[in-house]
Design a protein around this motif. Structure first.
Motif: not given
Length: 151
Positions: A44-65
């Motif tokens: 699942m290393e590739g999925e881990l990369e995708e997970w962190m890339a998703t959080l990075t791309a949605r950084y502002d939404e993450c901040l709102e949480t």
């Protein structure tokens, strides 16, 4: 990708009802300092990369949480052990009254879905012993941890 000469490192997650460790006196009252780790599932290393890339791309939404979670900060690290296993470490400082992920929120729902796919269930918890913070930041951390708001 494991080296047969190195035994596989065990993963021993705490029970779901684990109350957490007692905080050292250097952690401000009302805050929790946590370092947790989990093994990334094999392949699942590739999925881990995708997970962190998703959080990075949605950084502002993450901040709102962060206010609802009373999270002062969070950080995630990747580490490969000598046995070849891949682990993620999550480091957080949060207010004791904060909530966890709210899966009715789209970014939290996607975050939780990645977690269920990518890592083995649960977390090992590492006991905090000491925290050092300049006083001007400490006051802001205490305020945020208590209310989810700045001054």
């Amino acid at each position: 990708m494991t080296d047969d000469a190195v035994p596989r490192i065990p993963f021993r997650p705490v029970p779901r009802d684990f109350a957490g460790f007692a905080m050292p006196t250097t952690v401000p009252p009302g805050l929790r300092l946590e370092l947790s780790r989990a093994r990334v599932a094999d392949g699942m290393e590739g999925e881990l990369e995708e997970w962190m890339a998703t959080l990075t791309a949605r950084y502002d939404e993450c901040l709102e949480t962060l206010p609802a979670e009373r999270a002062v900060f969070e950080a995630t690290f990747r580490h490969r052990e000598a046995d070849g296993s891949l682990w993620i470490y999550h480091f957080a400082l949060m207010g004791e009254g904060g909530g966890g992920l709210d899966e009715s929120n789209p970014v939290d729902a996607e975050h939780a879905a990645f977690s269920r796919r990518v890592k083995e269930p649960g977390w090992e918890e590492i006991e905090p012993l000491f925290m050092l913070t300049p006083s001007h930041l400490r006051a802001a951390m205490e305020q945020w941890g208590a209310t989810g708001r700045g001054e």
